[in-house]
Design a protein around this motif. Sequence first.
Motif, short mmCIF file in Angstrom:
data_model
loop_
_atom_site.label_atom_id
_atom_site.label_comp_id
_atom_site.label_asym_id
_atom_site.label_seq_id
_atom_site.Cartn_x
_atom_site.Cartn_y
_atom_site.Cartn_z
N CYS A 16 -12.60 -18.86 -11.56
CA CYS A 16 -11.84 -19.50 -10.48
C CYS A 16 -10.57 -18.73 -10.13
N ILE A 17 -9.74 -18.42 -11.14
CA ILE A 17 -8.44 -17.79 -10.88
C ILE A 17 -8.61 -16.38 -10.32
N GLN A 18 -9.32 -15.54 -11.06
CA GLN A 18 -9.54 -14.19 -10.56
C GLN A 18 -10.58 -14.17 -9.45
N GLY A 19 -11.50 -15.16 -9.47
CA GLY A 19 -12.50 -15.24 -8.42
C GLY A 19 -11.87 -15.44 -7.06
N ALA A 20 -10.82 -16.27 -7.00
CA ALA A 20 -10.13 -16.49 -5.73
C ALA A 20 -9.58 -15.19 -5.17
N PHE A 21 -9.26 -14.24 -6.06
CA PHE A 21 -8.79 -12.93 -5.63
C PHE A 21 -9.84 -12.19 -4.79
N GLY A 22 -11.10 -12.59 -4.92
CA GLY A 22 -12.15 -11.92 -4.17
C GLY A 22 -11.97 -12.04 -2.67
N VAL A 23 -11.22 -13.04 -2.24
CA VAL A 23 -10.95 -13.24 -0.81
C VAL A 23 -9.79 -12.36 -0.33
N VAL A 24 -8.95 -11.93 -1.27
CA VAL A 24 -7.68 -11.29 -0.91
C VAL A 24 -7.84 -10.00 -0.10
N PRO A 25 -8.65 -9.02 -0.50
CA PRO A 25 -8.70 -7.77 0.29
C PRO A 25 -9.06 -8.00 1.75
N SER A 26 -10.11 -8.80 2.00
CA SER A 26 -10.50 -9.03 3.40
C SER A 26 -9.46 -9.88 4.12
N HIS A 27 -8.90 -10.89 3.46
CA HIS A 27 -7.93 -11.78 4.09
C HIS A 27 -6.66 -11.03 4.48
N LEU A 28 -6.11 -10.23 3.57
CA LEU A 28 -4.91 -9.45 3.89
C LEU A 28 -5.19 -8.42 4.97
N THR A 29 -6.34 -7.77 4.89
CA THR A 29 -6.69 -6.75 5.87
C THR A 29 -6.80 -7.37 7.26
N GLU A 30 -7.37 -8.55 7.35
CA GLU A 30 -7.53 -9.23 8.64
C GLU A 30 -6.19 -9.72 9.19
N LEU A 31 -5.26 -10.07 8.33
CA LEU A 31 -3.96 -10.56 8.78
C LEU A 31 -3.03 -9.44 9.22
N SER A 32 -3.33 -8.20 8.83
CA SER A 32 -2.41 -7.07 9.06
C SER A 32 -2.68 -6.40 10.40
N PRO A 33 -1.62 -5.92 11.09
CA PRO A 33 -1.80 -5.12 12.31
C PRO A 33 -2.40 -3.76 11.96
N GLY A 34 -3.24 -3.24 12.83
CA GLY A 34 -3.98 -2.02 12.52
C GLY A 34 -3.13 -0.80 12.25
N SER A 35 -2.03 -0.63 12.98
CA SER A 35 -1.25 0.59 12.85
C SER A 35 -0.52 0.69 11.52
N LEU A 36 -0.25 -0.46 10.89
CA LEU A 36 0.43 -0.47 9.58
C LEU A 36 -0.42 -1.19 8.55
N ARG A 37 -1.73 -1.06 8.65
CA ARG A 37 -2.63 -1.82 7.78
C ARG A 37 -2.42 -1.48 6.31
N THR A 38 -2.39 -0.20 5.97
CA THR A 38 -2.22 0.19 4.57
C THR A 38 -0.87 -0.26 4.05
N PHE A 39 0.15 -0.06 4.87
CA PHE A 39 1.50 -0.45 4.46
C PHE A 39 1.60 -1.95 4.21
N MET A 40 1.12 -2.77 5.15
CA MET A 40 1.29 -4.21 5.03
C MET A 40 0.41 -4.80 3.93
N VAL A 41 -0.82 -4.34 3.83
CA VAL A 41 -1.69 -4.84 2.76
C VAL A 41 -1.13 -4.45 1.39
N GLY A 42 -0.83 -3.16 1.23
CA GLY A 42 -0.35 -2.68 -0.07
C GLY A 42 1.01 -3.23 -0.43
#
Length: 495
Positions: A373-399
Amino acid sequence: MPNDIDNAQVRLVEEYLEPEPAKISPGEYVRTRISTLRPPMSKVANPFTLLASLNRTQWLFFLCAFSSWTWDAFDFFTVSLTVQPLAKQFGKTNAQITWGMTLVLMLRSVGAVIFGLLSDRYGRKWPFIINNLLFVVLELGTGFTSTYGSFLACRALFGIAMGGLYGNAAATALEDAPSEARGVLSGIFQAGYAFGYLLATAFSRGLVNTTVYGWRPLFWFGACPPVLIIVFRLCLPETTAYRERAAIRNSTHHATKTFLEEGRLALKNHWLMFVYMVLFMSGFSFMGHGSQDLYPTLLTNQFGFSPDALTVTQVVANLGSITGCITAGHVSEIFGRRLTVIVYCVVGSALIYPYTYVSTTAVMASAFFLQFCIQGAFGVVPSHLTELSPGSLRTFMVGTSYQLGNLVSAASSTIEATMGERYPLPPTKKGVKRYNYGLVICIFLACSVGFTLILTLIGPERKDVSLKVLHPPEIEGHSGHKEKNVGDVGAKESV
């Protein structure tokens, strides 16, 4: 003439690259927090079909990113798994050694900013390679340290190197992948963290205190695989998404100025989203590090687990993490990102007590399902953060949001160790001091899960937003209608 070029460049960026997100009134936003949790119930193919939809290049990008993220976790947990041998080596307490983890977490945000900006401006490839080269040098350096001060110095520098990897690796893994496969790939990618922990657990059993060099061989070994990862990345080109954006910047003949203008507009239009992402990741980091970093010490010091029992328990827990990550990533395509996280948090909260109070090897069952459950919820994080970030600063904002979350939670293990030492237990027959770490971890985790649940409930979601960059006809010198960067629009909502 220069002024005309600069003005045209600004108009190009404003009109095509970083459109301002759709506005929604605060009252309407609050009223829709529950209704937007309604599952979209999207029809999703089975995960094997989705994975088969990736072409060869997309698979190579994903595998390279996954490998690097796995070894990032391995290198971090080398300290977590050797707290007591390190304390003995340097004549320090367990709490003092945990500063080796805290400094890494604190300085990761520095690396995220530096390497995030470099990756967004100059591409994913070379910053990634530099990151892994630093892993080699600093992991070897840690293995050769002879004083507590030099140990902390190496780990502090390691934190900068490690901080720069996540955003780059997430972008490399996901931005070229088919959108319908993003959920399952996100889960598998994030599972690399648990897989790295599992590998660290297994190799620590085989390498720590099995030779005259004590804990050092684990760190020496940790410096080897990044060499292979560097070779792997050298054989791959830049991602298609980055090349498309670079082509647009280069069409202005002022690529650096265009990048800076993109960044200014991205921060201007998305600063509130960035603040939310940092808070969101703070909750996740508190849960992750609060449940894992000091847990080996709890098992050995408080419950008296043998090295073999500790290894098996940690392996079982990380198998739960891997299974949970992959499952959460995939089901979030059906039920939505936020609802998936909330359900995982609610179920995980019911498992905190047995996870920290069952003192026999039966705790393995609790460890498996809590980490599911705890670490499993992390499975949503990469896609969720990537989708919330603007494209021009995607690496910066996600990281950066990911690592600033780590910064906020950096003292998790130190807080738990320090607080735990305020609750002494009867010493062992050999006179070894024991502490009630279980009580502290239980309370700490309950607060962390509650905080994350609330942040997820009040937050936005942009599932299915495109990550691609469309080339506007005007940029190429042709007439025609305007096409905006769909990677930054089309979201369900914004904050």
